[in-house]
Write an enzyme that holds these catalytic residues in place. Structure first.
Site, PDB file in Angstrom:
ATOM      1  N   LYS A   1      78.524  12.769  16.989  1.00  0.00           N
ATOM      2  CA  LYS A   1      78.499  11.341  16.675  1.00  0.00           C
ATOM      3  C   LYS A   1      77.631  11.111  15.453  1.00  0.00           C
ATOM      4  CE  LYS A   1      78.165   6.838  18.933  1.00  0.00           C
ATOM      5  NZ  LYS A   1      77.964   6.150  20.227  1.00  0.00           N
TER       6      LYS A   1
ATOM      7  N   SER B   1      71.381   8.071  16.648  1.00  0.00           N
ATOM      8  CA  SER B   1      70.773   6.819  17.098  1.00  0.00           C
ATOM      9  C   SER B   1      69.555   6.506  16.229  1.00  0.00           C
ATOM     10  CB  SER B   1      70.332   6.930  18.561  1.00  0.00           C
ATOM     11  OG  SER B   1      69.540   5.808  18.916  1.00  0.00           O
TER      12      SER B   1
ATOM     13  N   PHE C   1      67.185   5.675  24.391  1.00  0.00           N
ATOM     14  CA  PHE C   1      67.624   6.743  25.309  1.00  0.00           C
ATOM     15  C   PHE C   1      66.978   6.607  26.695  1.00  0.00           C
ATOM     16  CE2 PHE C   1      68.717  10.177  21.871  1.00  0.00           C
ATOM     17  CZ  PHE C   1      69.738   9.370  21.392  1.00  0.00           C
TER      18      PHE C   1
ATOM     19  N   ASN D   1      78.100   5.548  15.060  1.00  0.00           N
ATOM     20  CA  ASN D   1      77.028   4.945  15.844  1.00  0.00           C
ATOM     21  C   ASN D   1      76.681   3.581  15.257  1.00  0.00           C
ATOM     22  OD1 ASN D   1      74.786   4.722  17.667  1.00  0.00           O
ATOM     23  ND2 ASN D   1      74.505   6.935  17.587  1.00  0.00           N
TER      24      ASN D   1
ATOM     25  N   ASN E   1      67.101   4.724  17.203  1.00  0.00           N
ATOM     26  CA  ASN E   1      66.058   4.230  18.103  1.00  0.00           C
ATOM     27  C   ASN E   1      65.144   5.291  18.689  1.00  0.00           C
ATOM     28  OD1 ASN E   1      67.094   1.561  17.815  1.00  0.00           O
ATOM     29  ND2 ASN E   1      68.740   2.114  19.224  1.00  0.00           N
ATOM     30  N   THR E   2      65.349   6.554  18.303  1.00  0.00           N
ATOM     31  CA  THR E   2      64.433   7.632  18.658  1.00  0.00           C
ATOM     32  C   THR E   2      63.822   8.141  17.362  1.00  0.00           C
ATOM     33  OG1 THR E   2      65.656   8.296  20.635  1.00  0.00           O
ATOM     34  CG2 THR E   2      64.225   9.953  19.636  1.00  0.00           C
TER      35      THR E   2
ATOM     36  N   ASN F   1      70.386  -3.262  19.310  1.00  0.00           N
ATOM     37  CA  ASN F   1      69.688  -2.627  20.415  1.00  0.00           C
ATOM     38  C   ASN F   1      68.698  -1.589  19.906  1.00  0.00           C
ATOM     39  OD1 ASN F   1      70.203   0.361  21.452  1.00  0.00           O
ATOM     40  ND2 ASN F   1      72.054  -0.270  20.356  1.00  0.00           N
TER      41      ASN F   1
END
Length: 360
Positions: A231, A193, A124, A260, A195-196, A120
């Protein structure tokens, strides 16, 4: 039964199927007698061995069972009633950011069935702290009326907006913490994460200290402080994990969520051409199982079990959950396993944990 349904659902885009499935469940649960049937069918039988105590410096939390749903599934706290009916002991909502944001461009969620995995790069996407706080307020009011002995526990996973610089990230975390404080049972600080852009740089010790100390200062000003957990990414090396552990001990962090998603693509069965076409994103599911367990063990061993751990990564059945608990985790989270195993996963894991004599 679910295998057949899953094969049909897997013919359609993952993100659309996610919302379609949860909205169907929401519709079913809006009918009282159907909701009661779903809850009776999927909720694990009450057993004292399942009740889990999560002891932290700031609070002692009691969970009906140790199986929770990881952040990212119910980002906006829209499906808490439905997830409670499926038997989860706790649900982590979010990741929540101060301002609403759409996330990354679609497609941004991909299945790797040969690996029992997902990739994925959601970014966010969420409705923002104020809107989500209001939904949580309404949920908490309903819970108070229900007077459940061990209600569904809610974790608030918080992050920064994409356009917020890392230098100002601490402000975003503080805003989310304050907005959600009265409505969640514990917090998880998400700096891991992939993805940021630039977010994982906040795992470096100095940047992380700034964020966590800010939250700790707000927390201790409250009459009843809430547990704050961190996390972490599975891609940290041993030295970086040691830094996290040292900082956690220094500021008396309440716990760690390990882990994560990963940016690694090693040893996948999915053809390399397919993986390359997907490109960026965090990998979750079975390929993460071994690494996440190793990190749980490392944290437990180096802290003598003084820092509670919630384990996440590759949990599909009771044996997987038992592996994490034996490594030192107190609670476990599923996400990808939920997609592949279906709505009965919590009951299945709990039944197998009860039967596991090594956990007696």
């Amino acid at each position: 039964m679910y295998t057949l349904l899953r094969n049909i659902l897997f013919l359609f885009p993952p993100e659309k199927v996610h919302y379609f499935s949860m909205n169907v469940l929401k519709g079913l649960c809006s009918v009282s007698w159907i909701r009661k049937w779903i809850k009776s069918y999927f909720t694990p039988s009450k057993n004292d061995r399942l009740i889990t105590v999560f002891q932290t410096r700031h609070a002692t939390l009691h969970f009906a069972n140790p199986v929770g749903l990881g952040a990212g599934f119910d980002k906006n706290a829209r499906y808490l009633r439905e997830l409670e009916c499926l038997g989860f002991g706790f649900v982590e909502i979010g990741t929540v950011t101060p301002k609403a944001q759409p996330g990354n461009d679609r497609p941004r969620l991909f299945r790797l069935p040969k690996d029992k995995a997902l990739i994925n790069r959601m970014g966010f996407n969420n409705d923002g702290a104020a809107v989500i706080a209001e939904r949580l307020r309404q949920w908490k009011n309903r819970q108070a009326v229900a007077k459940n002995t061990l209600p569904l526990m809610i974790g608030g996973n918080i992050g920064k907006n994409k356009l917020t610089s890392n230098a100002d990230a601490w402000k975003d975390y503080a805003l989310c913490f304050t907005a959600l404080f009265d409505f969640v049972d514990y917090f998880v600080v998400n700096v891991s994460s992939p993805n940021t852009p630039g977010l994982r740089a906040l795992q470096e010790k100095d940047a992380l200290r700034k964020i966590l100390l800010t939250l700790q200062n707000i927390n201790i000003s409250k009459p009843h402080p809430k547990p704050i957990l961190l996390k972490i990414a599975p891609d940290l090396n041993d030295a970086q994990i040691n830094d996290v552990i040292e900082l956690a001990q220094e500021i008396q962090l309440d716990g760690i969520v390990a882990t994560n998603t990963t940016i690694s693509r090693e040893a996948l069965r999915t053809p390399a051409s397919v993986v390359k076409a997907i490109d960026t994103g965090g990998l979750s599911g079975k390929p993460l199982q071994q690494r996440s367990t190793q990190i749980v063990q490392q944290i437990t061993q180096q802290t003598n079990g003084t820092i509670p751990v919630i384990a996440s990564g590759g949990i599909f059945n009771g044996s997987d959950a038992a592996e994490k608990l034996a490594a030192g985790a107190t609670l476990v989270q599923v996400w990808t396993g939920f997609i592949y195993e279906g709505p009965g996963i919590v009951k299945k894991i709990c039944r197998e944990l009860i039967a596991d004599q090594s956990l007696s």
